[in-house]
Design an enzyme around this catalytic site. Structure first.
Site, mmCIF file in Angstrom:
data_model
loop_
_atom_site.group_PDB
_atom_site.id
_atom_site.type_symbol
_atom_site.label_atom_id
_atom_site.label_comp_id
_atom_site.label_asym_id
_atom_site.label_seq_id
_atom_site.Cartn_x
_atom_site.Cartn_y
_atom_site.Cartn_z
ATOM 1 N N LYS A 13 0.831 -1.243 0.112
ATOM 2 C CA LYS A 13 -0.047 0.073 -0.017
ATOM 3 C C LYS A 13 0.961 1.092 0.112
ATOM 4 O O LYS A 13 0.870 2.151 -0.860
ATOM 5 C CB LYS A 13 -1.062 0.046 1.225
ATOM 6 C CG LYS A 13 -1.942 -1.148 1.267
ATOM 7 C CD LYS A 13 -2.551 -1.053 2.496
ATOM 8 C CE LYS A 13 -2.140 -1.262 3.750
ATOM 9 N NZ LYS A 13 -1.329 -2.363 4.145
ATOM 10 N N ARG A 88 -9.963 0.054 8.851
ATOM 11 C CA ARG A 88 -9.511 -0.991 9.371
ATOM 12 C C ARG A 88 -10.693 -1.926 9.887
ATOM 13 O O ARG A 88 -10.286 -3.172 10.265
ATOM 14 C CB ARG A 88 -8.246 -0.978 10.060
ATOM 15 C CG ARG A 88 -6.955 -1.073 9.391
ATOM 16 C CD ARG A 88 -5.955 -0.906 10.404
ATOM 17 N NE ARG A 88 -4.731 -1.432 10.233
ATOM 18 C CZ ARG A 88 -3.839 -0.847 9.448
ATOM 19 N NH1 ARG A 88 -3.791 0.251 9.189
ATOM 20 N NH2 ARG A 88 -2.525 -1.709 9.380
ATOM 21 N N ARG A 154 11.030 -0.847 10.998
ATOM 22 C CA ARG A 154 10.100 -0.688 12.009
ATOM 23 C C ARG A 154 9.743 -1.639 13.172
ATOM 24 O O ARG A 154 10.148 -2.798 13.018
ATOM 25 C CB ARG A 154 8.735 -0.742 10.822
ATOM 26 C CG ARG A 154 8.124 0.616 10.785
ATOM 27 C CD ARG A 154 7.059 0.422 9.686
ATOM 28 N NE ARG A 154 5.943 -0.176 9.969
ATOM 29 C CZ ARG A 154 4.670 -0.318 9.157
ATOM 30 N NH1 ARG A 154 4.709 0.467 8.140
ATOM 31 N NH2 ARG A 154 3.649 -0.896 9.680
ATOM 32 N N ARG A 165 -0.277 -8.960 13.323
ATOM 33 C CA ARG A 165 -0.759 -7.910 12.508
ATOM 34 C C ARG A 165 -1.657 -8.691 11.563
ATOM 35 O O ARG A 165 -2.503 -8.338 11.118
ATOM 36 C CB ARG A 165 0.505 -7.303 11.912
ATOM 37 C CG ARG A 165 0.868 -6.266 12.845
ATOM 38 C CD ARG A 165 2.252 -5.672 12.503
ATOM 39 N NE ARG A 165 2.174 -4.816 11.106
ATOM 40 C CZ ARG A 165 3.269 -4.815 10.504
ATOM 41 N NH1 ARG A 165 4.488 -5.233 10.524
ATOM 42 N NH2 ARG A 165 3.065 -4.038 9.267
HETATM 43 P P1 AP5 Z 1 4.634 -1.466 1.911
HETATM 44 O O1 AP5 Z 1 4.313 -0.669 0.606
HETATM 45 O O2 AP5 Z 1 5.431 -0.949 3.035
HETATM 46 O O3 AP5 Z 1 3.532 -2.199 2.190
HETATM 47 P P2 AP5 Z 1 2.263 -1.831 3.303
HETATM 48 O O4 AP5 Z 1 1.069 -2.283 2.599
HETATM 49 O O5 AP5 Z 1 2.184 -0.411 3.344
HETATM 50 O O6 AP5 Z 1 2.390 -2.631 4.619
HETATM 51 P P3 AP5 Z 1 2.391 -2.067 5.912
HETATM 52 O O7 AP5 Z 1 3.168 -2.850 6.907
HETATM 53 O O8 AP5 Z 1 2.656 -0.461 6.363
HETATM 54 O O9 AP5 Z 1 0.964 -2.000 6.464
HETATM 55 P P4 AP5 Z 1 0.303 -1.856 7.869
HETATM 56 O O10 AP5 Z 1 -1.068 -2.079 7.208
HETATM 57 O O11 AP5 Z 1 0.645 -3.182 8.676
HETATM 58 O O12 AP5 Z 1 0.803 -0.680 8.469
HETATM 59 P P5 AP5 Z 1 0.448 0.579 8.839
HETATM 60 O O13 AP5 Z 1 1.632 1.553 8.822
HETATM 61 O O14 AP5 Z 1 -0.792 1.138 8.032
HETATM 62 O O15 AP5 Z 1 5.526 -2.632 1.287
HETATM 63 C C1 AP5 Z 1 6.123 -3.747 2.325
HETATM 64 C C2 AP5 Z 1 7.536 -4.200 1.814
HETATM 65 O O16 AP5 Z 1 7.459 -4.954 0.424
HETATM 66 C C3 AP5 Z 1 8.576 -3.017 1.368
HETATM 67 O O17 AP5 Z 1 9.774 -3.275 1.893
HETATM 68 C C4 AP5 Z 1 8.309 -2.867 -0.022
HETATM 69 O O18 AP5 Z 1 9.572 -2.321 -0.455
HETATM 70 C C5 AP5 Z 1 8.243 -4.189 -0.541
HETATM 71 N N1 AP5 Z 1 7.297 -4.332 -1.793
HETATM 72 C C6 AP5 Z 1 6.187 -3.505 -2.125
HETATM 73 N N2 AP5 Z 1 5.705 -3.802 -3.219
HETATM 74 C C7 AP5 Z 1 6.483 -4.993 -3.716
HETATM 75 C C8 AP5 Z 1 6.697 -5.792 -4.726
HETATM 76 N N3 AP5 Z 1 5.520 -5.658 -5.890
HETATM 77 N N4 AP5 Z 1 7.525 -6.956 -4.877
HETATM 78 C C9 AP5 Z 1 8.302 -6.957 -3.812
HETATM 79 N N5 AP5 Z 1 8.400 -6.222 -2.602
HETATM 80 C C10 AP5 Z 1 7.557 -5.274 -2.804
HETATM 81 O O19 AP5 Z 1 -0.123 0.577 10.252
HETATM 82 C C11 AP5 Z 1 0.694 0.159 11.464
HETATM 83 C C12 AP5 Z 1 0.151 -0.068 12.635
HETATM 84 O O20 AP5 Z 1 -0.783 1.237 12.987
HETATM 85 C C13 AP5 Z 1 -1.082 -1.052 12.686
HETATM 86 O O21 AP5 Z 1 -0.583 -2.440 13.009
HETATM 87 C C14 AP5 Z 1 -1.976 -0.248 13.823
HETATM 88 O O22 AP5 Z 1 -1.572 -0.733 15.142
HETATM 89 C C15 AP5 Z 1 -1.979 0.986 13.798
HETATM 90 N N6 AP5 Z 1 -2.879 1.532 12.900
HETATM 91 C C16 AP5 Z 1 -2.930 2.163 11.695
HETATM 92 N N7 AP5 Z 1 -4.030 2.512 11.123
HETATM 93 C C17 AP5 Z 1 -4.943 2.082 11.781
HETATM 94 C C18 AP5 Z 1 -6.471 2.223 12.151
HETATM 95 N N8 AP5 Z 1 -6.937 2.531 10.878
HETATM 96 N N9 AP5 Z 1 -7.022 1.638 13.037
HETATM 97 C C19 AP5 Z 1 -6.246 0.994 14.043
HETATM 98 N N10 AP5 Z 1 -5.129 1.050 14.251
HETATM 99 C C20 AP5 Z 1 -4.187 1.423 13.275
HETATM 100 MG MG MG Z 2 2.519 1.066 4.857
#
Ligand code: AP5
Ligand code: MG
Length: 241
Positions: A13, A88, A154, A165
């Site tokens: 994402k 979410r 992270r 997660r």
């Molecule tokens: P990346 O693009 O970083 O993936 P992502 O989908 O953004 O993953 P996140 O870990 O950021 O998602 P998340 O939903 O767990 O975390 P968030 O920060 O929202 O890609 C991942 C890796 O793959 C990278 O190294 C990238 O280079 C690589 N990659 C990408 N595309 C690729 C490809 N095609 N091929 C190979 N490699 C590739 O949330 C974190 C925390 O915040 C949550 O756990 C929760 O505690 C809290 N939180 C956030 N929002 C809420 C909410 N709405 N409600 C409650 N808690 C919340």
């Molecule tokens: Mg992300």
């Protein structure tokens, strides 16, 4: 252009949001990045959120809805925005519907990046992030391409947080997809293949060239049947939007 990026942790994402914000010149609203900025700044919210993120759990709906309401009210969201990480839970999705209605906005497209669990685990264990601008990078990248900062891991990419997660995503966040499927807004994209291949498919979906069920023109697309189960116990099925 109002876009919503949906997918499991590690599905790409943030990576695709970086491309979209450059392409369309609209802000990337990433609730995880916003929480990490609060933690880094040592605010009361940050202190409250830190152990929750570290454990891979969700911050309360009430807090998250308040954060998003405040952010969407800012002037830079006028021309559009890319939402990442919210909603979410079903209550968050319902609150976002009300908020969008109040603001006179609607989503143009929901992009679902579908990636199998084994690939998610592999990506998250190697992912690096820029502590300054939050851009994400694959393993072995040395510095942020945007600002030159040294990259870090992270806290919630440590092994003990990654499985919880994914489990909470399957339990609480998978039902959110049905919410948008009912509105026929979802473009489902096989999230495997190179980042550039996925970007082309995302742009095609956003530009309405495909209104698709499962899209995927990369060699990986043929393996889509092994993608992330929609619900625990669902097995390796591919659903259409
Ligand atoms: P990346 O693009 O970083 O993936 P992502 O989908 O953004 O993953 P996140 O870990 O950021 O998602 P998340 O939903 O767990 O975390 P968030 O920060 O929202 O890609 C991942 C890796 O793959 C990278 O190294 C990238 O280079 C690589 N990659 C990408 N595309 C690729 C490809 N095609 N091929 C190979 N490699 C590739 O949330 C974190 C925390 O915040 C949550 O756990 C929760 O505690 C809290 N939180 C956030 N929002 C809420 C909410 N709405 N409600 C409650 N808690 C919340
Ligand atoms: Mg992300």
């Amino acid at each position: 252009m109002n876009l919503l990026l949906y997918g499991a942790p590690g599905s790409g994402k943030g990576t695709q949001a970086n491309m979209l914000r450059t392409h369309f010149g609209i802000p990337h609203i990433a609730t995880g990045d916003m929480l990490r900025a609060e933690i880094q700044a040592g605010t009361a919210l940050g202190r409250q959120a830190q152990p929750i993120l570290a454990a891979g759990q969700y911050v309360s709906d009430e807090i998250m809805i308040g954060i998003v309401r405040h952010r969407l009210g800012k002037a830079d969201c006028g021309p559009g925005f890319i939402m990442d990480g919210f909603p979410r839970t079903v209550p968050q999705a319902e609150a976002l519907d009300d908020l969008m209605h109040e603001l006179g906005k609607r989503f143009d497209r929901v992009i679902y990046l579908k990636v199998p669990v084994e690939e998610l685990l592999h990506r998250l264990s190697g992912r690096l992030v820029c502590p300054t601008c939050q851009r994400t990078y694959p393993p072995q990248t040395t510095a942020c391409a945007a600002d030159g900062s040294a990259l870090v891991q992270r806290e919630d990419d440590k092994p003990e947080a990654v499985r919880p997660r994914i489990e909470i995503y399957l339990d609480k966040t998978v039902p959110v997809l049905d919410h948008y499927r009912h509105e026929r807004l979802v473009s489902e994209i096989d999230g495997r293949g190179t980042i550039d291949e996925i970007s082309s498919q995302v742009l095609a979906a956003v530009n309405g060239k495909h209104s698709s069920p499962l899209m995927g023109k990369s060699p990986a697309a043929g393996r889509a049947q092994g993608a992330l189960p929609e619900k625990p116990g669902d097995g390796a099925k591919t659903k259409t939007a």
